[in-house]
Design a protein around this motif. Structure first.
Motif, mmCIF file in Angstrom:
data_model
loop_
_atom_site.group_PDB
_atom_site.id
_atom_site.type_symbol
_atom_site.label_atom_id
_atom_site.label_comp_id
_atom_site.label_asym_id
_atom_site.label_seq_id
_atom_site.Cartn_x
_atom_site.Cartn_y
_atom_site.Cartn_z
ATOM 1 N N LEU A 187 0.831 -1.207 0.000
ATOM 2 C CA LEU A 187 0.000 0.000 0.000
ATOM 3 C C LEU A 187 0.864 1.255 0.000
ATOM 4 C CD1 LEU A 187 -2.853 -1.026 2.472
ATOM 5 C CD2 LEU A 187 -3.001 -0.828 -0.022
ATOM 6 N N ALA A 188 1.927 1.260 0.801
ATOM 7 C CA ALA A 188 2.821 2.417 0.856
ATOM 8 C C ALA A 188 3.440 2.686 -0.516
ATOM 9 C CB ALA A 188 3.918 2.191 1.901
ATOM 10 N N GLN A 189 3.828 1.626 -1.224
ATOM 11 C CA GLN A 189 4.390 1.780 -2.568
ATOM 12 C C GLN A 189 3.374 2.393 -3.526
ATOM 13 O OE1 GLN A 189 5.695 -2.171 -3.601
ATOM 14 N NE2 GLN A 189 7.483 -2.072 -2.254
ATOM 15 N N LYS A 190 2.092 2.136 -3.273
ATOM 16 C CA LYS A 190 1.032 2.672 -4.124
ATOM 17 C C LYS A 190 0.505 4.011 -3.593
ATOM 18 C CE LYS A 190 -0.629 -1.953 -5.466
ATOM 19 N NZ LYS A 190 -0.471 -1.917 -6.919
ATOM 20 N N GLY A 191 1.115 4.524 -2.519
ATOM 21 C CA GLY A 191 0.668 5.780 -1.933
ATOM 22 C C GLY A 191 -0.663 5.664 -1.207
ATOM 23 N N MET A 192 -0.950 4.476 -0.686
ATOM 24 C CA MET A 192 -2.215 4.230 0.010
ATOM 25 C C MET A 192 -1.977 3.871 1.467
ATOM 26 S SD MET A 192 -4.161 1.692 -2.654
ATOM 27 C CE MET A 192 -4.438 2.098 -4.363
ATOM 28 N N ARG A 193 -3.053 3.997 2.259
ATOM 29 C CA ARG A 193 -3.013 3.604 3.663
ATOM 30 C C ARG A 193 -4.397 3.116 4.064
ATOM 31 N NH1 ARG A 193 -3.497 4.244 8.722
ATOM 32 N NH2 ARG A 193 -1.825 4.391 10.218
ATOM 33 N N LEU A 194 -4.444 2.181 5.010
ATOM 34 C CA LEU A 194 -5.729 1.689 5.511
ATOM 35 C C LEU A 194 -6.437 2.777 6.307
ATOM 36 C CD1 LEU A 194 -4.582 -1.809 6.815
ATOM 37 C CD2 LEU A 194 -6.019 -1.357 4.808
ATOM 38 N N ASP A 195 -7.780 2.796 6.228
ATOM 39 C CA ASP A 195 -8.568 3.703 7.055
ATOM 40 C C ASP A 195 -8.911 3.066 8.394
ATOM 41 O OD1 ASP A 195 -9.001 6.095 5.339
ATOM 42 O OD2 ASP A 195 -9.798 4.564 3.990
ATOM 43 N N ALA A 196 -9.171 1.753 8.387
ATOM 44 C CA ALA A 196 -9.493 1.049 9.635
ATOM 45 C C ALA A 196 -9.390 -0.453 9.447
ATOM 46 C CB ALA A 196 -10.905 1.406 10.112
ATOM 47 N N VAL A 197 -9.105 -1.116 10.564
ATOM 48 C CA VAL A 197 -9.153 -2.575 10.640
ATOM 49 C C VAL A 197 -10.247 -2.891 11.648
ATOM 50 C CG1 VAL A 197 -7.909 -4.687 11.246
ATOM 51 C CG2 VAL A 197 -6.698 -2.793 10.119
ATOM 52 N N ILE A 198 -11.364 -3.428 11.156
ATOM 53 C CA ILE A 198 -12.512 -3.708 12.018
ATOM 54 C C ILE A 198 -12.416 -5.153 12.495
ATOM 55 C CG2 ILE A 198 -15.022 -3.794 12.172
ATOM 56 C CD1 ILE A 198 -15.045 -1.733 9.851
ATOM 57 N N GLU A 199 -12.269 -5.313 13.811
ATOM 58 C CA GLU A 199 -12.151 -6.649 14.390
ATOM 59 C C GLU A 199 -13.511 -7.112 14.893
ATOM 60 O OE1 GLU A 199 -9.302 -9.138 17.374
ATOM 61 O OE2 GLU A 199 -9.823 -7.101 17.984
ATOM 62 N N PHE A 200 -13.984 -8.233 14.358
ATOM 63 C CA PHE A 200 -15.248 -8.828 14.757
ATOM 64 C C PHE A 200 -14.995 -9.709 15.982
ATOM 65 C CE2 PHE A 200 -16.131 -7.184 10.766
ATOM 66 C CZ PHE A 200 -17.462 -7.327 10.416
ATOM 67 N N VAL A 201 -15.406 -9.219 17.147
ATOM 68 C CA VAL A 201 -15.191 -9.944 18.394
ATOM 69 C C VAL A 201 -16.398 -10.850 18.632
ATOM 70 C CG1 VAL A 201 -14.780 -9.711 20.874
ATOM 71 C CG2 VAL A 201 -13.822 -8.021 19.287
ATOM 72 N N VAL A 202 -16.142 -12.159 18.778
ATOM 73 C CA VAL A 202 -17.224 -13.135 18.906
ATOM 74 C C VAL A 202 -16.930 -14.155 19.999
ATOM 75 C CG1 VAL A 202 -17.958 -12.987 16.483
ATOM 76 C CG2 VAL A 202 -16.199 -14.619 17.142
ATOM 77 N N TYR B 103 -0.867 -6.482 16.160
ATOM 78 C CA TYR B 103 -0.165 -5.732 15.112
ATOM 79 C C TYR B 103 -0.918 -4.446 14.783
ATOM 80 C CZ TYR B 103 1.858 -4.605 10.546
ATOM 81 O OH TYR B 103 2.458 -3.957 9.497
ATOM 82 N N TYR B 104 -2.236 -4.560 14.552
ATOM 83 C CA TYR B 104 -3.013 -3.387 14.173
ATOM 84 C C TYR B 104 -3.369 -2.499 15.372
ATOM 85 C CZ TYR B 104 -3.246 -4.988 9.379
ATOM 86 O OH TYR B 104 -2.913 -5.360 8.102
ATOM 87 N N ARG B 105 -3.388 -3.058 16.574
ATOM 88 C CA ARG B 105 -3.592 -2.232 17.768
ATOM 89 C C ARG B 105 -2.392 -1.281 17.915
ATOM 90 N NH1 ARG B 105 -4.412 -6.105 21.035
ATOM 91 N NH2 ARG B 105 -6.656 -6.151 20.758
ATOM 92 N N LYS B 106 -1.182 -1.818 17.693
ATOM 93 C CA LYS B 106 0.040 -1.009 17.809
ATOM 94 C C LYS B 106 0.081 0.094 16.761
ATOM 95 C CE LYS B 106 2.763 -4.638 19.948
ATOM 96 N NZ LYS B 106 3.612 -5.807 19.689
ATOM 97 N N SER B 107 -0.465 -0.179 15.566
ATOM 98 C CA SER B 107 -0.451 0.836 14.504
ATOM 99 C C SER B 107 -1.570 1.865 14.694
ATOM 100 C CB SER B 107 -0.595 0.175 13.130
ATOM 101 O OG SER B 107 -1.920 -0.309 12.950
ATOM 102 N N GLY B 108 -2.504 1.574 15.621
ATOM 103 C CA GLY B 108 -3.615 2.492 15.875
ATOM 104 C C GLY B 108 -4.790 2.310 14.932
ATOM 105 N N ASP B 109 -4.755 1.265 14.092
ATOM 106 C CA ASP B 109 -5.819 1.051 13.107
ATOM 107 C C ASP B 109 -6.943 0.140 13.602
ATOM 108 O OD1 ASP B 109 -4.644 2.592 11.016
ATOM 109 O OD2 ASP B 109 -3.261 0.949 10.603
ATOM 110 N N LEU B 110 -6.725 -0.617 14.689
ATOM 111 C CA LEU B 110 -7.701 -1.625 15.129
ATOM 112 C C LEU B 110 -8.931 -0.977 15.756
ATOM 113 C CD1 LEU B 110 -7.906 -4.757 15.262
ATOM 114 C CD2 LEU B 110 -7.327 -4.535 17.683
ATOM 115 N N ARG B 111 -10.112 -1.425 15.288
ATOM 116 C CA ARG B 111 -11.393 -0.962 15.808
ATOM 117 C C ARG B 111 -12.256 -2.185 16.124
ATOM 118 N NH1 ARG B 111 -8.487 2.747 15.242
ATOM 119 N NH2 ARG B 111 -8.857 4.799 14.377
ATOM 120 N N PRO B 112 -12.279 -2.655 17.399
ATOM 121 C CA PRO B 112 -13.087 -3.832 17.729
ATOM 122 C C PRO B 112 -14.576 -3.518 17.789
ATOM 123 C CG PRO B 112 -11.803 -3.103 19.643
ATOM 124 C CD PRO B 112 -11.496 -2.163 18.513
ATOM 125 N N ILE B 113 -15.389 -4.477 17.342
ATOM 126 C CA ILE B 113 -16.841 -4.355 17.454
ATOM 127 C C ILE B 113 -17.395 -5.661 18.028
ATOM 128 C CG2 ILE B 113 -17.115 -2.711 15.539
ATOM 129 C CD1 ILE B 113 -18.245 -5.297 14.018
#
Length: 196
Positions: free
Chosen positions: A100-115, A164-174
């Motif tokens: 993604l970085a090579q393409k100039g992109m970045r994730l907006d969010a990582v949604i974790e489905f907690v079950v 991994y994604y919690r450390k990057s600040g992208d993780l959003r649990p639901i």
């Protein structure tokens, strides 16, 4: 909107991905579906992937990363995409971030489905019964044995992505144990906050 849906098999990622794709007019990129399409087409990669998927095993990183890299270049993904079933390992997450970085992109969010994992097998069994009742085709890996293999693979290989994604600040649990519409509302609220 560039999203990852993270969670064990049977957590509802596919259901919510379809809703998100329609609402935001972005494609749901299910690596499983992309690999199954390659298998159905009888390509060499598809044949190799099919044997692994039918056994409930994971497909090698280089195959999956290449498929995703090519797919997000297609015109329908220019406004974003939803990755469902990828990345599955920390190594894939690192490769995805680099790509993604090579393409100039970045994730907006990582949604974790907690079950509650103890309920997941009954969800899979219900999905199979509903698919059969509707006259649909059941996936070869939608059975108790393959599910247990997939769940174990998730626990050992994919669950570490939360850290991994919690450390990057992208993780959003639901809470994915809620009814489908309630889960959709929670995701909408989360994405509104991320976009603000």
């Amino acid at each position: 909107m560039k999203l990852i849906l993270l969670g064990p098999p049977g957590a509802g990622k596919g259901t919510q991905a379809v809703r998100l794709a329609e609402k935001h007019r972005i494609p749901q990129l299910s690596t499983g579906e992309m690999l199954r399409a390659a298998a159905d087409a009888g390509t060499p990669v598809g044949i190799k992937a099919k044997a692994l998927m039918d056994a409930g095993a994971l497909v090698p990183d280089d195959i999956v990363v290449g498929i995703v890299a090519d797919r997000i270049e297609e015109p329908d993904a220019k406004n974003g995409f939803i990755l469902d079933g990828f990345p599955r390992t920390t190594a894939q997450a690192v490769a995805l971030d680099e790509m993604l970085a090579q393409k100039g992109m970045r994730l907006d969010a990582v949604i974790e489905f907690v079950v509650d994992e103890s309920i997941l097998l009954s969800r899979i069994e219900k999905r199979v019964a509903e698919t059969i009742a509707a006259g649909g085709k059941v996936r070869p890996d939608d059975n108790a044995e393959s599910f247990k293999t997939r769940l174990q693979a998730y626990r050992t290989q994919t669950a570490p992505l939360s850290d991994y994604y919690r450390k990057s600040g992208d993780l959003r649990p639901i809470d994915a144990m809620k009814p489908i519409d309630a889960v959709s509302r929670e995701i909408d609220e989360l994405l509104a906050a991320v976009s603000a």
